[in-house]
Design a protein around this motif. Sequence first.
Motif, mmCIF file in Angstrom:
data_model
loop_
_atom_site.group_PDB
_atom_site.id
_atom_site.type_symbol
_atom_site.label_atom_id
_atom_site.label_comp_id
_atom_site.label_asym_id
_atom_site.label_seq_id
_atom_site.Cartn_x
_atom_site.Cartn_y
_atom_site.Cartn_z
ATOM 1 N N ILE A 19 0.843 -1.194 0.000
ATOM 2 C CA ILE A 19 0.000 0.000 0.000
ATOM 3 C C ILE A 19 0.876 1.241 0.000
ATOM 4 C CG2 ILE A 19 -1.708 1.313 1.329
ATOM 5 C CD1 ILE A 19 -2.794 -1.345 2.321
ATOM 6 N N GLY A 20 0.713 2.073 -1.020
ATOM 7 C CA GLY A 20 1.511 3.296 -1.128
ATOM 8 C C GLY A 20 0.870 4.415 -0.331
ATOM 9 N N GLY A 21 1.697 5.300 0.240
ATOM 10 C CA GLY A 21 1.190 6.428 1.025
ATOM 11 C C GLY A 21 0.590 5.947 2.337
ATOM 12 N N PRO A 60 -13.901 6.176 -3.349
ATOM 13 C CA PRO A 60 -13.679 4.859 -3.949
ATOM 14 C C PRO A 60 -12.263 4.686 -4.503
ATOM 15 C CG PRO A 60 -15.204 6.181 -5.289
ATOM 16 C CD PRO A 60 -14.984 6.924 -4.016
ATOM 17 N N GLY A 61 -11.811 3.449 -4.497
ATOM 18 C CA GLY A 61 -10.541 3.099 -5.138
ATOM 19 C C GLY A 61 -9.309 3.543 -4.381
ATOM 20 N N CYS A 62 -9.445 3.867 -3.092
ATOM 21 C CA CYS A 62 -8.300 4.373 -2.337
ATOM 22 C C CYS A 62 -7.797 3.392 -1.286
ATOM 23 C CB CYS A 62 -8.625 5.740 -1.749
ATOM 24 S SG CYS A 62 -8.839 6.983 -3.030
ATOM 25 N N SER A 63 -8.006 2.108 -1.543
ATOM 26 C CA SER A 63 -7.368 1.025 -0.781
ATOM 27 C C SER A 63 -8.030 0.571 0.510
ATOM 28 C CB SER A 63 -5.882 1.297 -0.543
ATOM 29 O OG SER A 63 -5.696 2.172 0.528
ATOM 30 N N LYS A 64 -9.309 0.840 0.685
ATOM 31 C CA LYS A 64 -9.988 0.344 1.884
ATOM 32 C C LYS A 64 -9.996 -1.195 1.906
ATOM 33 C CE LYS A 64 -13.712 2.749 0.962
ATOM 34 N NZ LYS A 64 -13.208 3.466 -0.229
ATOM 35 N N THR A 65 -10.357 -1.784 0.766
ATOM 36 C CA THR A 65 -10.378 -3.253 0.694
ATOM 37 C C THR A 65 -8.988 -3.829 0.905
ATOM 38 O OG1 THR A 65 -12.170 -3.051 -0.901
ATOM 39 C CG2 THR A 65 -11.106 -5.207 -0.750
ATOM 40 N N THR A 66 -8.018 -3.190 0.270
ATOM 41 C CA THR A 66 -6.645 -3.679 0.400
ATOM 42 C C THR A 66 -6.182 -3.596 1.857
ATOM 43 O OG1 THR A 66 -6.318 -2.719 -1.794
ATOM 44 C CG2 THR A 66 -4.371 -3.550 -0.690
ATOM 45 N N LEU A 67 -6.531 -2.498 2.554
ATOM 46 C CA LEU A 67 -6.156 -2.368 3.970
ATOM 47 C C LEU A 67 -6.754 -3.505 4.800
ATOM 48 C CD1 LEU A 67 -6.562 1.495 4.470
ATOM 49 C CD2 LEU A 67 -4.448 0.213 4.846
#
Length: 273
Positions: A19-21, A60-67
Amino acid sequence: ASTRRGLTVDVAETRWEDIGGLAQIKETLRRAVQWPLERAHTMQRLGIRPSRGVLLHGPPGCSKTTLARVIATQTRASFFSVNGAALYSAFVGDSEKTLRAVFRQARASAPAVVFLDEIESMVGKRLKESVGDSVQERILSTILNEMDGVDGAMDGVLVVGATNRIDMVDDALLRPGRFDRIVYVPPPDLLARREILAIQVKRMALCSDVDLDLLAQRTERFSGADLANLAREAAMLALRQDICAEEVSMADFDKALLVVQASLKEDVMQFYE
Ligand code: ATP
């Protein structure tokens, strides 16, 4: 991964470095989730009631699922994912049954993360005039029952919710003991975009003229998902032009920028700014 009525169980490894940033958010989450999952018994002994839930919200698309995935894989927890929209469209009565089954399974395989994606579509705000027994209300009370748990039965199970529209989530979910930690996941700034691009091109053969700093500058209002699309599009363009393409060049990125649009325009961001 297996999918059944909006439920997915997935074990794909995802790491914090993917995850970047979001440095500060990653640190906050690490502390908020690692302890309840890994030290459930110690916390119980010390009389500390662990957080039951973390709600991630933002565009949307700002990494909630990835987190949520990272939280699960980095704590070696099982990951159960339920999509709100899919759950809601299930047959009458099936949504609650599915939810209860997910929590039962999660408790049996603790430590576990139950990820409730698009939670606003499961439990939007109740309308004042709505009375009785709507599907939404039954789903809400199922989630509340499961999260409230009994006698620490929920220990070792963390619920991670995600929503693009926190203003539409029922307040009952935001009370202490439920989603008591609310984390805003913002759109990537310049530095974060640079980091996300670097992650997305890591496995690509890149021409030395590709300037990630310049691309980060040119991608204002791009979400992480947009940046991933941009990198994919540039690679596809390289492939299309030259059957023996060896590298992705800056010219490919320039062309990709004509195709891939920023999705965090003002009309989307009005809900967050
Ligand atoms: P939605 O609200 O639309 O469900 P989301 O906030 O859950 O979106 P993800 O599904 O996690 O976002 O992100 C989509 C894709 O975008 C990821 O699979 C990843 O490839 C990329 N991505 C998003 N943010 C980042 C980031 N900070 N670093 C690296 N990749 C990212």
